[in-house]
Each structure stands twice: as C-alpha cells, then as structure tokens.
Design an enzyme around this catalytic site. Structure first.
Site, PDB file in Angstrom:
ATOM      1  N   SER A  92      -3.467  -1.195  -0.724  1.00 48.78           N
ATOM      2  CA  SER A  92      -2.181  -0.518  -0.526  1.00 48.78           C
ATOM      3  C   SER A  92      -2.365   0.994  -0.427  1.00 48.78           C
ATOM      4  O   SER A  92      -3.020   1.489   0.473  1.00 48.78           O
ATOM      5  CB  SER A  92      -1.225  -0.912  -1.643  1.00 48.78           C
ATOM      6  OG  SER A  92       0.095  -0.512  -1.363  1.00 48.78           O
ATOM      7  N   ASP A 230       2.270   3.715   3.645  1.00 45.91           N
ATOM      8  CA  ASP A 230       0.947   3.695   3.051  1.00 45.91           C
ATOM      9  C   ASP A 230       0.052   2.784   3.888  1.00 45.91           C
ATOM     10  O   ASP A 230       0.446   2.357   4.979  1.00 45.91           O
ATOM     11  CB  ASP A 230       1.012   3.253   1.591  1.00 45.91           C
ATOM     12  CG  ASP A 230       1.623   1.871   1.415  1.00 45.91           C
ATOM     13  OD1 ASP A 230       2.230   1.363   2.384  1.00 45.91           O
ATOM     14  OD2 ASP A 230       1.504   1.287   0.325  1.00 45.91           O
ATOM     15  N   ASP A 232      -0.942  -0.314   3.863  1.00 49.33           N
ATOM     16  CA  ASP A 232      -0.553  -1.668   4.244  1.00 49.33           C
ATOM     17  C   ASP A 232       0.927  -1.779   4.579  1.00 49.33           C
ATOM     18  O   ASP A 232       1.438  -2.878   4.797  1.00 49.33           O
ATOM     19  CB  ASP A 232      -0.917  -2.658   3.142  1.00 49.33           C
ATOM     20  CG  ASP A 232      -0.124  -2.449   1.859  1.00 49.33           C
ATOM     21  OD1 ASP A 232       0.275  -1.293   1.592  1.00 49.33           O
ATOM     22  OD2 ASP A 232       0.100  -3.426   1.128  1.00 49.33           O
ATOM     23  N   ASP A 234       3.653  -1.578   2.913  1.00 44.00           N
ATOM     24  CA  ASP A 234       4.682  -2.134   2.037  1.00 44.00           C
ATOM     25  C   ASP A 234       5.553  -1.016   1.463  1.00 44.00           C
ATOM     26  O   ASP A 234       6.631  -1.278   0.922  1.00 44.00           O
ATOM     27  CB  ASP A 234       4.086  -3.007   0.935  1.00 44.00           C
ATOM     28  CG  ASP A 234       3.207  -2.254  -0.052  1.00 44.00           C
ATOM     29  OD1 ASP A 234       2.781  -1.123   0.256  1.00 44.00           O
ATOM     30  OD2 ASP A 234       2.934  -2.815  -1.141  1.00 44.00           O
TER      31      ASP A 234
END
Length: 448
Positions: A92, A230, A232, A234
């Site tokens: 992440s 960020d 990834d 999410d």
C-alpha cells in the site's frame, strides 16, 4: 503476523517467497479453494504472487491471476468471479522496500479477526493439506478486471462533463481512476502515471508534503480539483481548485455529510477530528468510532444504519458498493460533488473549527513502548481510552498515542478548538511518548 492491513514488512526479511507460499497453502487448506490474486507495481510483487499461487495450487485450489491492479479492483474481483477469497500483494502506502499480503472476502471486506487467526494458526503449525500430482489446482489469467472496475464506477456516478481533474497516480496501480473519470465525461490530466514500484516521483503515501507537485499543478491550471493515490490506490487524498491540500478529516466530513441523513451513522476511527461529528450533526447523523484500520471501519460498515466509513488517512468505504476502501470510487465521487455542488473550497468552508496536530515517530520496539505509554497515562490522567493505543480526553481537547499497525512507527495526534491548546496537548502526547520510549530502552538494557 497480521497488522491492521494484512501482512506487511520488508522484503527478504519480514516478507519472503516462503511466507507467501505458506499463506497460499493455508488459504487452500482452510477451504478457500478459488482464489483471486493481483499485485501493485512493486518489482517484488511478481515473485510473491507466484509463490502464493503455487501454495494455493499445491493444496488443490485454483487461482485467477488479475495481474497488476489496484487493490480495490482485486477485492471487487473476488465477488465478480464468485471466488472464495482474494489476495492483494501490496504494501500500500509503505516505502518500496516493503511488500505484503492483504486477504479479501467476496463482499470486498478484508479478512476479519477470526479468519486471520485461523490462517495464522495454520502458518504457526504448518497445518497444510498438500495434494498429490493428480490433485494440483490450475491457474488462469483474467484480463477484464480493469474494465469491470471502470464499468462499476461509471454505474455508481453521474456525468462529470465540464470537470477538469488532475490525477496523481503516484507511479502506482491506480490507472483505473483516470479511465473512469474520462468515461464519465471529465477532462483528465495525469501526473506520475508511469507504473514504477520504486515510486521515483514521490513517496507512495499521499500527504500534504508528498503532494506538493499536485498542489502546484492545480493552482497553476484550470483544474477543478486534484486527487492522489497511494501505491495500490486504496487511498485517495484531494486538492481543491486553489491548490490547497484537503485535510483527511475534512474530506471524511464532506463524504459523510453527502451520504448520510437523519439517524444515519458514519464509521470512523478514534483518531478522527471532532469536525466530522459537527458536520454530520448538521444533517442529523452521527459518528461511530472504531479502532484505527480500514478492516475495523469495514466491520462497522456492515451494520444497517452505517452508510459510509472512512479514515483521515484516505481510506473511503461506501458499503452499498463494496466494503473495500476504493480510491478510484472516492475520486469519482469527489469529482461528482464538484460537478453537482460547485467548487470544492466552497463546500469545505463550513467544515473545520478545530486544530489538529499529527506526527509519526520511528521506534524499534513499539509494543514495549506502548506498554509504558499505557501505564504512564493511567497514572497521570482520568479519562483514558486504551481500546486502540492510548487516547486521553481533556475536556477541551484530546490526544492519542498509538502504534502504527503497518510500520515501525508510533503516531501522535492532538486536537483542540484553539491552536495554542492543540499545541499544549500535542506536547503532552510527545512528552508521554518520550518518557515511555526512555523507560522501554532502560528496561531492555537492564535485561541484557
């Protein structure tokens, strides 16, 4: 082993191919026979995804590989493919030397405490149900996950004609955002859109400090807003049309107020500003506080009267869409509010009224330090909440000392209506932390 966002740590020491293999074995042995696997842009992701897939197949499970994709794309794909579980190979917002594994249910909700405990037990005991050559599971690619996510975002949001959005992808896996915004009619300019898991343009975590280029770009152009992800995707943070970075608490209040009505609740962690409570009270809604971590916010979001959940760090959950924090959905919903309600800065004018101070301090033995923080706080203060870290309510403000669930950090937060009082409370939190860190170090030296 599991933190607040799955398994995460430095590749080669904390996170290895051997660990990924074992998690794959544990998943299939626990009954998750059909598993979706995807990864963010980190170079180590391919290795870990291959190892995890081998573990699933070695215990008779089948794997659907969606390749490089945003974590919300991976999480949503579990339900779309009628799979039993999904694994996002990602760290992440952590630095590039880290990676990790986050496990997902078909609802889009991350594995809960009981599920994580069962996987951990199998890892600890080596309790795997390996199969013979004739029972090894298969693997195939699914190339349509990106398009399916875009279609879901377009179904969830209205026209964005006339809105200009600057999207800072952060060299991560969030390209789905730009595609969806364009399909909804927005003009899109991308920054840092080349996938690169070393995150050369800026650190992966989108903060006021790391998004300075986005702020300058929006301020110098006709963009109506900027959004940043960020690694990834999410998480989503935002910049208003003047180039000002939007604090996460204010964004939470804006999203929550737009979704909630009389009697509704919004789930948010205990480090959330009281500005969110005030904004929701204006529409007859309220906040239900959780431990810090999107998994805990998602658990509360399953309750019938919880219509939205979010964290000031940038994780946003609309439970009627998915229980996974969906950064691309947040970007599209934010652009929709600008299209329908006008400039973002104007919408945010009425939100605030508090001064919030936040800081992260690196620490090696964060658990030992937090043990000392708890004892010191209990001896010094009356109103102490130790449900997640140590939160001290002082009547005219509060402070929180809490160990990060994903990094070797202790996070300090303080808030009050006046800047001077917020500073005083922040200094109290810092003093408490430093005294605890000294005590933990002394105890370690004495035991050696």
């Amino acid at each position: 082993m599991f933190g607040t966002s799955g398994i995460r740590g430095e590749v080669g020491s904390d996170v290895t191919a051997d660990l990924a293999l074992s998690v794959g074995r544990a998943l299939a042995s626990e009954g998750y026979r059909h598993v979706v696997v995807g990864r963010d842009t980190r170079e180590s992701g391919a290795m870990l995804a291959d190892a995890l897939s081998a573990g699933v197949r070695e215990c008779g499970g089948t794997v659907v590989d969606v390749g490089t994709a945003a974590t919300p794309t991976i999480a949503r794909s579990v339900g779309w493919l009628d799979a039993d579980a999904g694994v996002a190979v990602t760290a992440s917002h952590n630095p590039p030397e880290d990676n990790g594994l986050k496990l997902w249910n078909p609802s889009g909700q991350a594995f809960d405490g009981d599920q994580r405990a069962e996987i951990t037990r199998r890892l600890d005991e080596g309790a795997y149900e390996l199969v013979g050559a004739d029972g090894v599971g298969g693997e195939h690619r699914w190339e349509e996950s990106h398009e399916r996510h875009v279609a879901a975002l377009c179904d969830a949001c209205g026209s964005l004609d006339g809105v200009h959005v600057a999207v800072d992808v952060g060299n991560g896996a969030g390209a789905v955002t730009a595609t969806a915004l364009r399909d909804l009619g927005a003009t899109v300019t991308t920054l840092n859109a080349q996938p690169d898991g070393t995150f050369p343009a800026r650190p992966s975590e989108p903060t006021a400090e790391t998004c300075e280029d986005l702020c300058r770009f929006v301020a110098a152009t006709d963009a109506d807003l900027g959004v940043a992800h960020d690694g990834d995707a999410d998480r989503t943070m935002a910049v208003d049309e003047t180039g000002a970075f939007v604090p996460g608490d204010h964004l939470l209040a804006l999203f929550g107020r737009a979704r909630a009505g009389d009697g509704d609740r919004v789930a948010a962690p205990l480090n959330t500003s009281l500005a969110v409570d005030d904004a929701l009270a204006e529409v007859g809604a309220s906040v239900v506080r959780t431990k810090v971590g999107d998994v805990y916010v998602a658990e509360r979001a399953t309750e019938a009267d919880v219509v939205f959940g979010g964290e000031p760090s940038g994780a946003w959950i609309w439970p009627d869409e998915t229980l996974c924090p969906d950064g691309p959905l947040a970007a599209c919903r934010l652009a929709e509010t600008v299209h329908d309600r006008g400039p973002l800065s104007t919408q945010l004018d009425a939100i605030g009224g508090y001064v919030t101070r936040r800081e992260s301090r690196p620490v090696d033995a964060k658990d030992e330090v937090m043990d000392h923080v708890g004892r010191l706080a209990a001896a010094s203060y009356d109103e102490v909440d130790a449900s997640d870290g140590v939160r001290v309510d002082r009547g005219d403000g509060w402070f929180l000392v809490r160990a990060s669930g994903t990094q070797p950090l202790v996070r300090l937060t303080a808030e009050a209506a006046e800047a001077e009082r917020a500073t005083e409370l922040f200094e109290a939190a810092r003093s408490l932390f430093e005294e605890a860190a000294d005590a933990a170090e002394s105890a370690t030296l004495q035991s050696e």
